[in-house]
Design a protein around this motif. Structure first.
Motif, short mmCIF file in Angstrom:
data_model
loop_
_atom_site.label_atom_id
_atom_site.label_comp_id
_atom_site.label_asym_id
_atom_site.label_seq_id
_atom_site.Cartn_x
_atom_site.Cartn_y
_atom_site.Cartn_z
N ARG A 103 105.86 49.49 29.55
CA ARG A 103 106.54 47.92 29.43
C ARG A 103 107.29 47.31 30.38
O ARG A 103 107.38 46.08 30.60
N ARG A 104 107.68 48.23 31.39
CA ARG A 104 108.59 47.51 32.33
C ARG A 104 107.99 47.44 33.63
O ARG A 104 108.40 46.59 34.62
N ALA A 105 106.76 47.81 33.82
CA ALA A 105 106.03 47.43 35.29
C ALA A 105 105.72 46.15 35.34
O ALA A 105 105.24 45.63 34.52
N ARG A 106 105.75 45.40 36.35
CA ARG A 106 105.84 44.12 36.62
C ARG A 106 104.70 43.61 37.78
O ARG A 106 103.69 43.05 37.65
N THR A 107 104.48 44.69 38.78
CA THR A 107 103.65 44.22 39.87
C THR A 107 102.43 44.73 39.57
O THR A 107 102.45 45.88 38.46
N ARG A 108 101.47 44.50 40.17
CA ARG A 108 100.07 44.94 39.86
C ARG A 108 100.11 46.52 40.07
O ARG A 108 99.25 47.39 39.33
N GLU A 109 100.67 46.91 41.28
CA GLU A 109 100.55 48.45 41.72
C GLU A 109 101.27 49.34 40.49
O GLU A 109 100.54 50.31 39.96
N GLY A 110 102.29 48.65 39.94
CA GLY A 110 103.12 49.53 38.90
C GLY A 110 102.31 49.59 37.53
O GLY A 110 102.43 50.63 37.05
N GLN A 111 101.49 48.53 37.24
CA GLN A 111 100.92 48.50 36.15
C GLN A 111 99.77 49.38 36.35
O GLN A 111 99.27 50.16 35.33
#
Length: 438
Positions: free
Chosen positions: A124-132
């Motif tokens: 839910r909280r990942a915003r950047t492409r890497e985080g996702q």
């Protein structure tokens, strides 16, 4: 109750048996007790959007191999689920694939463990492409050994060329699809990391000290980051409100400038599958020249939280980086506590003293000036001096760079040259030595 909100029953386990071979670490839930671990699980569940209807802890000499908590507790949970009209049961420990299948069959509701809950929050909280991508990779790796009984849920691609081999079962097809997706994500991550590495190298080419904010989740790091930098990073009471790292400039009392990065909060019992999802944040921490270890000084569990963060920093190779213990939320601590005495009480280890301690309230700004002075004193020295530079009038890049990282006091144009007087750090002076006058 909001429409669509899940009603959850939380289940913990207190192991009463003793084993001389059992290793204890600051991150073990038995160090802080099952009660506090359950409180943290409730906060995690609320962050994921669930309404916690009830919490229960089962005491056993050892975990039950089939259901973790035993058949008697399972029967009790059935009654609680029916009474509370619960839709989800969340366990405070990791469940084996067999335990999860047995519990879902017996309880006839969705069963999650601590890892699955944290994975959901990260997603839910990942915003950047890497985080996702990192979160999806962790989810797939976690799901892979748990595919049995979930074949229908994983069947999303339908028929088509290359989707099924001779004699291949539905389960084997799903496993192959997951392996292919994992491989694709790993390749995408390498490309994303390549771009982030380039960005970091560009930052490192600028001789600015780097500072990383670390601490237990919900200690107030993002609120402090916003006050330090004037940024607008999300800061709320939910756990893992900040997942992706954010970097901003700050100015110190000595006129030096530094880079500050906000990072995701640590948490005890963080699943191993999620360590990779911290990679972007952890690199910022490891490469920093100073750590601001933010502690919620008003929390009764401040000592345990601090011990866990110190253990995590040691695991990632940042134990030797200078630290300032930032005692946050001091406005909620009764009296006028002394920062040094409070730090010693929280650390509970005279051998692991930080470079300094500062008592602040990131919300009100109390102690903020003292913290900036402490940062200035602790960062590696980069002495400031007055210099005179002469640039070709058409060479705007170094002139812009001087304005960005120094304090320009006068500018005078003479023909094709631009003469500038400025107060600059030694590192900037070295970088622009080709333009120095005298």
């Amino acid at each position: 109750m909001p429409t669509g909100q899940e009603i959850a029953v939380l289940v913990g386990l207190r192991v009463t048996g003793r084993s001389s071979s059992t290793k204890r670490t600051p991150s073990d839930s038995d160090l802080v007790g099952a009660d506090e671990s359950m409180e943290e699980l409730a906060a995690l569940a609320a962050s994921a959007g669930a309404e916690v209807a009830e919490s229960t802890i089962q005491a056993r000499p050892k975990p039950d191999a089939a259901t973790l908590v035993g058949s008697g507790k399972v029967d009790e949970l059935k009654a609680k689920i029916h009474f509370r009209e619960a839709t989800t049961v969340i366990f405070d420990r990791d469940l084996s694939p067999t335990q999860q299948r047995n519990l879902e069959k017996a309880l006839d509701v969705k069963v999650l463990d601590r890892t699955q809950l944290i994975l959901d929050i990260f997603a839910r909280r990942a915003r950047t492409r890497e985080g996702q991508l990192q979160v999806e990779l962790a989810q797939l790796n976690y799901m892979l050994p748990r595919l049995t009984g979930h074949g229908a849920a994983m069947s999303r691609l339908g028929g088509g060329i290359g989707t099924r081999g001779p004699g291949e079962t539905k389960l084997e097809t799903d496993r192959r699809r997951i392996h292919m997706r994992i491989h694709a994500i790993e390749k995408s991550l390498e490309r994303v990391r390549g771009g982030r590495t380039t960005q970091r190298q560009q930052r490192q080419a600028v001789p600015l000290a780097t500072i990383a904010l670390v601490g237990y989740t919900n200690a107030g790091k993002s609120t402090l980051f916003n006050r330090l930098t004037g940024a607008a990073v999300l800061a709320d009471a939910k756990m893992f409100a900040t997942l992706d790292p954010t970097v901003r400039h700050i100015s110190l009392p000595s006129k030096r400038r530094a880079l500050v990065s906000d990072t995701v909060g640590f948490i005890r019992n963080l699943p191993t599958t999620l360590i990779r999802a911290f990679r972007a944040t952890l690199e910022e921490v490891v490469e920093a020249e100073l750590l601001l270890h933010v502690v919620d000084a008003s929390s009764p569990e401040a000592a345990g939280h601090t011990a866990h963060v110190l253990a995590t920093l040691a695991e990632i190779g940042a134990a030797e980086t200078p630290q300032i213990l930032v005692l946050n939320k001091i406005d909620q601590v009764p009296g006028e506590p002394d920062a040094g005495a409070l730090a010693r009480r929280i650390l509970q280890d005279p051998e692991r003293q930080p470079a300094g301690a500062a008592a602040i309230s990131a919300r009100t700004g109390d102690g903020f000036d003292a913290l900036l002075r402490k940062i200035d004193e602790t960062l590696p020295l980069d002495p400031v001096s007055k210099c005179r530079f002469r640039f070709p009038a058409g060479d705007g890049a170094p002139l812009h760079w001087l304005h960005e990282f120094g304090k320009v006091t006068s500018t005078r144009y003479s023909g094709e040259m631009c003469e500038v007087e400025a107060t600059v750090p030694e590192s900037v002076k070295r970088r622009l030595k080709g333009y120095l006058v005298g």
